[in-house]
Scaffold this motif. Structure first.
Motif, short mmCIF file in Angstrom:
data_model
loop_
_atom_site.label_atom_id
_atom_site.label_comp_id
_atom_site.label_asym_id
_atom_site.label_seq_id
_atom_site.Cartn_x
_atom_site.Cartn_y
_atom_site.Cartn_z
N HIS A 35 42.54 29.14 34.74
CA HIS A 35 43.71 30.02 34.79
C HIS A 35 43.33 31.49 34.80
O HIS A 35 44.11 32.34 35.22
CB HIS A 35 44.65 29.73 33.62
N ARG A 36 42.12 31.80 34.34
CA ARG A 36 41.67 33.20 34.39
C ARG A 36 41.56 33.68 35.83
O ARG A 36 41.77 34.86 36.12
CB ARG A 36 40.34 33.34 33.66
N VAL A 40 49.58 36.91 23.83
CA VAL A 40 48.16 36.63 23.97
C VAL A 40 47.57 37.50 25.08
O VAL A 40 48.11 37.54 26.19
CB VAL A 40 47.94 35.13 24.32
N PRO A 41 46.48 38.23 24.80
CA PRO A 41 45.88 39.07 25.85
C PRO A 41 45.48 38.24 27.06
O PRO A 41 44.88 37.17 26.91
CB PRO A 41 44.66 39.68 25.15
N ARG A 42 45.81 38.73 28.24
CA ARG A 42 45.46 38.00 29.46
C ARG A 42 44.20 38.63 30.03
O ARG A 42 44.18 39.81 30.34
CB ARG A 42 46.61 38.07 30.47
N ARG A 43 43.17 37.81 30.16
CA ARG A 43 41.89 38.28 30.65
C ARG A 43 41.80 38.03 32.15
O ARG A 43 42.23 36.99 32.65
CB ARG A 43 40.75 37.55 29.95
N ASP A 44 41.24 38.99 32.85
CA ASP A 44 40.97 38.80 34.27
C ASP A 44 39.53 39.22 34.55
O ASP A 44 38.90 39.89 33.73
CB ASP A 44 41.95 39.59 35.13
N TYR A 45 39.01 38.82 35.69
CA TYR A 45 37.70 39.27 36.12
C TYR A 45 37.85 40.55 36.92
O TYR A 45 38.79 40.69 37.71
CB TYR A 45 37.02 38.22 37.01
N SER A 46 36.92 41.46 36.74
CA SER A 46 36.87 42.61 37.64
C SER A 46 36.46 42.12 39.02
O SER A 46 35.95 40.99 39.17
CB SER A 46 35.87 43.65 37.12
N ALA A 47 36.66 42.96 40.01
CA ALA A 47 36.26 42.57 41.37
C ALA A 47 34.78 42.25 41.44
O ALA A 47 34.36 41.27 42.08
CB ALA A 47 36.63 43.68 42.36
N ALA A 48 33.97 43.05 40.73
CA ALA A 48 32.52 42.83 40.74
C ALA A 48 32.16 41.51 40.06
O ALA A 48 31.29 40.76 40.53
CB ALA A 48 31.81 43.99 40.04
N GLU A 49 32.85 41.20 38.94
CA GLU A 49 32.58 39.95 38.25
C GLU A 49 32.98 38.75 39.10
O GLU A 49 32.26 37.75 39.17
CB GLU A 49 33.34 39.93 36.92
N THR A 75 43.25 32.30 46.42
CA THR A 75 44.62 31.79 46.55
C THR A 75 45.47 31.92 45.28
O THR A 75 46.69 31.86 45.36
CB THR A 75 44.63 30.30 46.96
N GLY A 76 44.85 32.03 44.10
CA GLY A 76 45.62 32.12 42.87
C GLY A 76 46.34 30.84 42.49
O GLY A 76 47.30 30.87 41.73
#
Length: 321
Positions: A253-254, A110-119, A151-152
């Protein structure tokens, strides 16, 4: 469907010892119940004690596949049965797990989505704007969103965090993760400043509790008095993601994915990221390296151009196989 007492005990184990989320617990107990009901009554009694041939697990997964279930769904059944054997060992079963002889179904990743630093910063700014409105809910939300950002932590770890586990003098937060394993997370200065403000100006006005985050809107006579819950956090994450006009999906979790990739993109060693996330295996952490490698590929493509139409068609055909 027959209800087995052992499944109720399994559910308590998942909640109290492995500290899984309610949705995962529900799914795992459902899948184990399906397996036990698939067996003959005498087999089910033996399976509840750990004694069942590997062939019966294979037959169960095969029957589920014949029903048209996706490989990802079959994989979750396999994980649930593995968790069931961890539970049986916890209760004293000392034999081998028959599942060690059963190859797990292979689902497409499953593709793991993350936010860019700007987002990420835009979403945190939306939460900060809410806090500036002066309401205790807005201020509470800002502290929670900052915790996800810096903190993740997992959603359950944030819910269970205690006031005594936050040590701002040493810039540390200790959380209780999966398998009741404690880990200490070092905190960036930006987060320490936010939490100093939260502890001084916000937390004293929230419901009394030993927990770090006590939802100010929780029903004072209800289940979550002095606490918060997973659905509240999920709604919060969605709200501020949409307020910042950042594309979804917005999930707690994103933010964990974002924390990991943010560190890796800045050259933090993957073994360090593993410890920060609390992964028992570096293989799990290595998944995030694919996201970082995508950054490198994008940079090369930007510099030297996209593939020719013929090469692009060949690459698409390889990915489809």
């Amino acid at each position: 469907m027959i209800r087995f007492p052992v499944v109720e005990d399994f559910s308590s184990y998942l909640a109290d010892y492995e500290r899984l989320q309610p949705t995962t617990i529900h799914n795992y107990t459902t899948y184990v119940s399906l397996f036990l009901n698939y067996l003959a009554p005498a087999e089910a009694k033996r399976a509840a004690k750990g004694s069942i041939p590997a062939e019966r697990f294979s037959a169960f997964l095969r029957s589920e596949r014949e029903r048209g279930l996706a490989e990802s769904t079959l994989q979750m059944r396999w994980y649930a049965l593995h968790a069931f054997y961890r539970f049986l060992r916890h209760r004293g079963y000392d034999g081998p797990s028959p599942l060690d002889q059963v190859r797990p179904p292979r689902a497409r990743p499953v593709p793991r989505r993350d936010y860019s630093a700007a987002e990420a910063e835009a979403i945190l700014a939306a939460a900060r704007h809410s806090a500036d409105g002066g309401t205790k809910k807005g201020q509470f939300d800002y502290a929670v969103m900052a915790t996800f950002r810096y903190t993740g932590v997992r959603r359950g770890e944030l819910i269970d965090a205690r006031l005594k586990d936050l040590d701002l003098a040493h810039r540390e937060l200790t959380v209780l993760g999966k398998g009741r394993k404690r880990r200490t997370i070092p905190l960036p200065h930006a987060y320490v400043e936010i939490m100093e403000w939260y502890l001084a100006e916000v937390r004293p006005h929230l419901p009394p509790s030993e927990l770090l985050f006590a939802n100010p809107r929780a029903n004072l006579d209800g289940r979550f008095r002095g606490a918060t819950d997973g659905q509240t956090l999920k709604r919060m994450v969605v709200r501020y993601g949409e307020d910042a006009a950042v594309p979804g999906p917005h999930l707690p979790h994103r933010w964990r994915h974002t924390y990991a990739t943010h560190l890796l993109r800045r050259g933090v060693d993957v073994a360090v990221v593993q410890k920060l996330l609390g992964h028992s295996s570096i293989t799990t952490t290595s998944i995030y390296l694919h996201l970082v490698r995508d950054d490198l590929l994008a940079g090369v493509d930007q510099a030297f151009g996209p593939p020719t139409p013929v090469r692009a068609r060949r690459a698409a055909a390889r990915r489809a196989t």
